[in-house]
Design a protein around this motif. Structure first.
Motif, PDB file in Angstrom:
ATOM      1  N   SER A 175       0.847  -1.178   0.000  1.00 22.89           N
ATOM      2  CA  SER A 175       0.000   0.000   0.000  1.00 22.89           C
ATOM      3  C   SER A 175       0.887   1.234   0.000  1.00 22.89           C
ATOM      4  CB  SER A 175      -0.898   0.000   1.239  1.00 22.89           C
ATOM      5  OG  SER A 175      -1.393   1.285   1.490  1.00 22.89           O
ATOM      6  N   ALA A 176       0.669   2.110  -0.965  1.00 19.28           N
ATOM      7  CA  ALA A 176       1.463   3.333  -1.039  1.00 19.28           C
ATOM      8  C   ALA A 176       1.287   4.164   0.238  1.00 19.28           C
ATOM      9  CB  ALA A 176       1.055   4.140  -2.266  1.00 19.28           C
ATOM     10  N   ALA A 177       0.053   4.280   0.704  1.00 14.25           N
ATOM     11  CA  ALA A 177      -0.207   5.062   1.920  1.00 14.25           C
ATOM     12  C   ALA A 177       0.514   4.451   3.112  1.00 14.25           C
ATOM     13  CB  ALA A 177      -1.704   5.155   2.184  1.00 14.25           C
ATOM     14  N   GLU A 178       0.482   3.127   3.237  1.00 11.84           N
ATOM     15  CA  GLU A 178       1.146   2.473   4.373  1.00 11.84           C
ATOM     16  C   GLU A 178       2.657   2.671   4.332  1.00 11.84           C
ATOM     17  OE1 GLU A 178      -0.212  -1.574   4.288  1.00 11.84           O
ATOM     18  OE2 GLU A 178      -2.188  -1.032   5.083  1.00 11.84           O
ATOM     19  N   LEU A 179       3.240   2.716   3.144  1.00  2.97           N
ATOM     20  CA  LEU A 179       4.681   2.957   3.039  1.00  2.97           C
ATOM     21  C   LEU A 179       5.035   4.356   3.546  1.00  2.97           C
ATOM     22  CD1 LEU A 179       5.416   1.332  -0.434  1.00  2.97           C
ATOM     23  CD2 LEU A 179       6.270   0.555   1.786  1.00  2.97           C
ATOM     24  N   VAL A 180       4.240   5.366   3.186  1.00  2.80           N
ATOM     25  CA  VAL A 180       4.502   6.727   3.650  1.00  2.80           C
ATOM     26  C   VAL A 180       4.239   6.826   5.159  1.00  2.80           C
ATOM     27  CG1 VAL A 180       3.993   9.186   3.361  1.00  2.80           C
ATOM     28  CG2 VAL A 180       3.920   7.658   1.380  1.00  2.80           C
ATOM     29  N   GLU A 181       3.185   6.165   5.620  1.00  3.98           N
ATOM     30  CA  GLU A 181       2.882   6.173   7.057  1.00  3.98           C
ATOM     31  C   GLU A 181       4.016   5.511   7.846  1.00  3.98           C
ATOM     32  OE1 GLU A 181      -1.053   4.567   7.752  1.00  3.98           O
ATOM     33  OE2 GLU A 181      -1.876   5.867   6.200  1.00  3.98           O
ATOM     34  N   ASP A 182       4.581   4.442   7.311  1.00  4.05           N
ATOM     35  CA  ASP A 182       5.716   3.779   7.975  1.00  4.05           C
ATOM     36  C   ASP A 182       6.912   4.732   8.065  1.00  4.05           C
ATOM     37  OD1 ASP A 182       7.065   1.315   9.040  1.00  4.05           O
ATOM     38  OD2 ASP A 182       8.318   1.672   7.270  1.00  4.05           O
ATOM     39  N   TYR A 183       7.184   5.441   6.988  1.00  2.00           N
ATOM     40  CA  TYR A 183       8.258   6.432   6.987  1.00  2.00           C
ATOM     41  C   TYR A 183       7.995   7.497   8.056  1.00  2.00           C
ATOM     42  CZ  TYR A 183      11.093  10.411   5.407  1.00  2.00           C
ATOM     43  OH  TYR A 183      11.958  11.468   5.356  1.00  2.00           O
ATOM     44  N   LEU A 184       6.754   7.973   8.115  1.00  2.00           N
ATOM     45  CA  LEU A 184       6.377   8.979   9.103  1.00  2.00           C
ATOM     46  C   LEU A 184       6.641   8.467  10.516  1.00  2.00           C
ATOM     47  CD1 LEU A 184       4.991  11.581  10.119  1.00  2.00           C
ATOM     48  CD2 LEU A 184       2.792  10.373   9.850  1.00  2.00           C
ATOM     49  N   GLU A 185       6.181   7.255  10.805  1.00  2.00           N
ATOM     50  CA  GLU A 185       6.348   6.691  12.156  1.00  2.00           C
ATOM     51  C   GLU A 185       7.808   6.553  12.514  1.00  2.00           C
ATOM     52  OE1 GLU A 185       3.779   6.647  14.020  1.00  2.00           O
ATOM     53  OE2 GLU A 185       2.418   6.965  12.349  1.00  2.00           O
TER      54      GLU A 185
END
Length: 190
Positions: A175-185
């Motif tokens: 998931s593109a969104a999950e990849l960015v969210e992982d980076y954020l976290e």
């Protein structure tokens, strides 16, 4: 002579026809005539509302940016903390609404067109600055001075993953969104 009160309706119809034509052709190599035919109006009337094809293409992009802005605002209304607002921005940017075939076609063509057109480049720059500004605003309370660099990383990931997902080159199950969210976290956790 155009009918009174029809301008917003016809403009919207022409913008939607431009989006449809770009999607069908896969490029901006469409004519005002083709767009007018799709909209069910004369070429002369299309020129009455838009000076040239460039103006119509920019209006089509503004239309998509306005839809994106409404999606971001809707998701932000549900968020109360900076962290929730960041997740909302990510999900609005990479949500299914942004991946309608016509939307993808216009965005991809617009990225390329912005390299040749100063007006298109300026419009794309506004989108980029707003995204970065919204990210920085919500990152500052969480990570302070690092917010600019992290916002740039997030914006780059959003744009890059959008293109990869749009082109079908994102591996299945990712998931593109999950990849960015992982980076954020990971950035918040540092």
């Amino acid at each position: 002579m155009p009918k009174v009160g029809m301008e917003p309706i016809r403009r919207k119809s022409l913008v939607e026809a431009a989006i449809s034509a770009i999607h069908s052709k896969g490029s901006i190599d469409v004519t005002i005539r083709e767009i007018a035919q799709r909209a069910g109006v004369s070429q002369g009337l299309a020129h009455h509302y838009f000076n040239n094809k460039e103006d119509l293409l920019l209006s089509a992009m503004r239309h998509l940016l306005a839809e994106y802005r409404r999606e971001v605002r809707a998701k932000l209304e549900e968020a109360t903390t900076p962290h929730e607002r960041l997740i909302a921005i990510i999900r609005a940017s990479l949500g299914s609404e942004q991946f309608r075939p016509e939307t993808i076609s216009v965005w991809l063509v617009f990225y390329v067109h912005a390299q040749e057109s100063d007006k298109a480049h300026a419009l794309l720059s506004i989108y980029s600055r707003r995204l970065r500004s919204n990210l920085i605003y919500n990152l500052k309370p969480l990570i302070g001075a690092r917010s600019g660099a992290v916002a740039e990383g997030m914006a780059s990931m959003i744009d890059g993953l959008y293109i990869r997902k749009a082109l079908g080159s994102l591996p299945a199950g990712m998931s593109a969104a999950e990849l960015v969210e992982d980076y954020l976290e990971r950035q918040i956790g540092q």
